[in-house]
Design an enzyme around this catalytic site. Structure first.
Site, short mmCIF file in Angstrom:
data_model
loop_
_atom_site.label_atom_id
_atom_site.label_comp_id
_atom_site.label_asym_id
_atom_site.label_seq_id
_atom_site.Cartn_x
_atom_site.Cartn_y
_atom_site.Cartn_z
N TYR A 136 0.83 -1.20 0.00
CA TYR A 136 0.00 0.00 0.00
C TYR A 136 0.87 1.25 0.00
O TYR A 136 1.84 1.35 0.74
CB TYR A 136 -0.92 0.01 1.22
N TRP A 164 1.36 5.43 -2.22
CA TRP A 164 1.13 6.21 -3.44
C TRP A 164 2.17 5.96 -4.50
O TRP A 164 1.94 6.24 -5.67
CB TRP A 164 1.09 7.70 -3.07
#
Length: 769
Positions: free
Chosen positions: A110, A112
């Protein structure tokens, strides 16, 4: 000097490059409100903390998987050649999948990662692992996990709602009153998944203000609303917002101002919710006086606002942070119920919003165009975890957990493989995570810097940054397509994720399956061909790849102005919602059937476990707001200039109300110890009334830097709030993070404060002695 376009999740920039070094950063000319984070490109790429060569933790290299896992974070690393690293990774993945099965590989990954469409780390790792049989995955997001689970039961899927939010120009023309819970923070609107061409949140909000929109905010931090909006501020006790919404709803009902026709035609279950609202079912009417006792606001303030909301075209908004607390599902559910009682859902300028400027794209006017992305293949493993349950996965193999009305079990995990993202930033209760982190046999990461994730890994594979490779920049809810050309050479021996996985895939006999025989540029041409085909279906002529690559950018036509759920309001039978009933569910038969005390069948005020109204507040009398930072995206570029310039006394800044500082004998610039029973961190003190009394604000993203590396419970030197936050789920339904239901105390740190060292590499050996 060359000027080369690049992109990040916080914006698009022209990099000035001289002798293979970035010397200057200019914002994209079409961006009216560029983010200052881009200045960190100058020193963030060529920085001493970059990982420059494959590195293996010493005991792991000497003894193999599972060796001295308690030394993760404390041991030196040994640099090796890429071929050796590929061998180690491929052998370990083969061992685990053959002896334990692919479910023993966890690759939530997980985060960006980077902004380019092809070099998207999660797509790359998931594609690779699916080529070898799959992996245990995570579902939902730290940003709005509770919302993602509750909303399909109530009004529809979160992704659908986000791309259909009423756009800024419509709000400018029609919204008379915007009532905000948690504000609309422009610092969050700096960011957009995949990149930003034009930042529009600031201009959109200011245009509303100039057109006469009145703003009212409930929240503990004044900076969460642009001062230009001249908002009416209410600062309730944190986590009490549901009680305020219930009292507003009660007033609407009591005064006969609720829209009976809307509730009957477009909603189900109001008659099941009403006995709770009136107190018939539990003996407590949800009056403004009741809410005043919980929130600390004046009852008259709540009552007067309800009457004003009924008179005006009103937009009710809730920030993403609202559902990142105990029972966060209730805040979003009640936001929708309040808007439904006003009866303005589907009207221009009215209804509800769930995260305006949470990213730039929410509220941005855009064409609904799906840019092509790398095919991840099929995951043959069915096991998964809710995104914020990583420590539980590692600490509780075989144990059951509840999620969205069903029971699942945590698989045994032998390998954690992470590429893109940083759990030592995102995850709550780092000391518990450290305990869990000792359980797997192997932790393999692709990392660009020596942050806490790489320091706590066994195998560290150096990954390149966006400006060090070629890619296509395009984003959800944005109109620009950018040619991202490599600006500088990768630092050291860093490779892009595609090259790394290609090397491992070749060792494991799936090289052709992973690459399909395509190079980086072949893939970019392939993705662009798909984009051209999709554009043609909209009668949009997009140039061929060579012309696009030469030009550097392409702009889609501006999309239509959006009014969220206007089609549904026009004809709910023709345009039903994707809920069990096809209507807005004020009472959910489905949720009620789960029989969960932590999430009943209608929105409910449930007292948080840890808040200023709890007995624990006698020991820890300050509520911690660990919000998103202004100077970076999560922990990205914390080592860069923009973030470093914001530090106080060399560490993350903690903001405290003047009265709280005075009562503790503290002054601005002090190094303070922030602590509770879970851990402690050092921060530099700022004093100001932009936070209310009883609140301290410590943004997330400072790189975790313990005084004693590898020691659970060691004092963090840098100001990482996740040594303080709770690692529990919002409820058994959503299992989202509860980072905003946390109590702490603050005191001056006596003596010489330990130096922050995380921005320098750990001890690295050139070879085993």
């Amino acid at each position: 000097m060359n000027k080369i376009l690049t992109a990040a999740h916080w914006g698009t920039y022209l990099l000035s490059v001289e002798e293979d070094r970035i010397t200057g950063v200019e914002p994209f000319a079409q961006d009216p409100d560029p983010s200052p984070i881009g200045q960190s490109f100058i020193d963030g790429i060529q920085h001493p903390c970059r990982v420059t060569k494959p590195a293996i933790r010493k005991s792991y290299l000497e003894q193999g998987p599972g060796a001295a896992t308690d030394l993760r974070g404390a041991e030196p690393f040994v640099e090796v050649e890429w071929d050796t690293a590929f061998d180690l990774v491929s052998r370990e993945l083969d061992r685990v999948r053959q002896d334990y099965g692919n479910q023993a590989i966890f690759a939530g990954s997980y985060g960006w990662a980077s902004a380019g469409r092809f070099h998207h780390a999660q797509s790359q790792i998931h594609r690779f692992l699916n080529c070898i049989g799959g992996y245990t995955k995570s579902v939902n997001t730290y940003s709005y996990a509770a919302a993602e689970v509750i909303l399909p039961h109530v009004v529809g899927h979160m992704d659908w709602l986000l791309k259909n939010h009423t756009s800024w120009p419509v709000l400018e023309k029609h919204c008379e009153l915007m009532v905000m819970f948690g504000g609309i923070a422009l610092k969050n609107g700096q960011i957009n998944v995949g990149g930003v061409g034009k930042h529009s949140a600031k201009s959109g909000l200011r245009a509303c203000r100039d057109a006469g929109t009145k703003f009212v905010n409930f929240g503990p931090v004044r900076d969460d609303v642009d001062a230009y909006l001249e908002a009416v501020y209410h600062q309730p006790r944190p986590n009490s917002d549901v009680s305020i919404m219930l009292a507003l709803a009660y007033t609407l009902w009591q005064e006969g101002l609720h829209d009976k026709d809307f509730l009957q035609r477009y909603c189900v279950g109001f008659e099941r919710f009403l006995p709770y609202l009136t107190g018939e079912s539990d003996g407590q009417a949800k009056t403004p006086e009741w809410a005043a006792g919980i929130s600390g606001l004046e009852a008259g303030t709540i009552r007067d606002l309800a009457l004003e909301m009924a008179r005006k075209r009103t937009m009710v908004t809730a920030s993403w942070s609202m559902q990142r607390g105990d029972h966060g599902e209730q805040a979003y559910w009640m936001t929708i119920v309040l808007a439904a009682m006003l009866g303005q859902i589907g009207l221009p300028g009215g209804g509800f919003g769930l995260g305006y400027a949470g990213v730039n794209g929410v509220g941005h006017q855009f064409m609904d165009f799906a840019w092509a992305s790398l095919d991840q293949g099929t995951n043959e493993v069915r096991d998964f975890i809710p995104v914020a349950r990583i420590s539980d996965l590692l600490l509780k193999p075989g144990e059951a957990f509840q999620y969205n009305g069903r029971e699942y079990r945590y698989p045994e995990t032998k390998v954690v493989y992470w590429a893109g993202g940083n759990p030592f930033h995102h995850h709550q209760d780092i000391n518990r995570l450290l305990q869990a982190w000792r359980k797997p046999d192997s932790i393999i990461v692709h990392e660009q810097t020596w942050n806490a994730l790489s320091r706590h890994a066994d195998i560290v594979l150096p990954a390149s940054m966006t400006a060090e490779r070629n890619d296509i920049g395009c984003a959800k809810r944005d109109e620009y397509l950018f040619a991202l050309k490599q600006a500088v050479k990768p630092v050291g021996e860093a490779l892009d994720d595609y090259a790394i996985f290609s090397g491992i895939a070749e060792k494991m006999g799936v090289g052709d399956k992973f690459t399909e025989g395509r190079s980086e540029m072949d893939w970019l041409r392939y993705l662009h061909t798909i984009n051209r085909q999709r554009a043609a279906s909209f009668d949009i002529a997009m140039p061929d790849f060579d012309a696009f690559w030469e030009e550097g950018e392409f702009t889609l036509p501006l999309g239509h102005e959006l009014i969220m759920m206007a089609d549904y309001r026009a004809d709910p039978d023709k345009h039903p919602l994707k809920t069990p009933s096809g209507r807005i569910e004020i009472f959910s038969e489905t949720v009620a059937s789960f029989e969960l005390e932590s999430c009943p069948g209608h929105p409910t005020w449930i007292e948080p476990k840890e808040w200023l109204g709890s007995p624990l507040a006698k020991r820890f009398p300050l509520h911690l707001m660990s919000n998103q930072p202004v100077t970076r995206l999560h922990s990205q570029f914390d080592h860069g200039k923009t973030s470093q310039d914001s530090k106080v006394a060399g560490r993350e800044a903690l903001t405290m109300h003047p009265e709280d500082a005075r009562s503790r004998g503290l002054k601005a610039g002090d190094v303070v110890r922030v602590f509770n029973d879970r851990g402690a961190t050092l921060a530099g003190l700022c004093v100001g009334d932009n936070v209310q009394k009883g609140i301290v604000q410590l943004p997330t993203g400072a790189w975790y830097d313990p005084v004693e590396p590898g020691v659970i419970g060691s004092l963090d030197k840098s100001g990482n709030p996740n040594v303080l936050t709770r690692d529990e789920g919002t409820s058994e339904l959503g299992q989202g993070p509860v980072a905003h239901s946390v109590l702490v105390e603050v005191e001056r740190f006596e003596g010489e404060a330990p130096r922050v060292t995380v921005y320098q590499p750990p001890e690295i050996l050139r070879h085993l002695s």
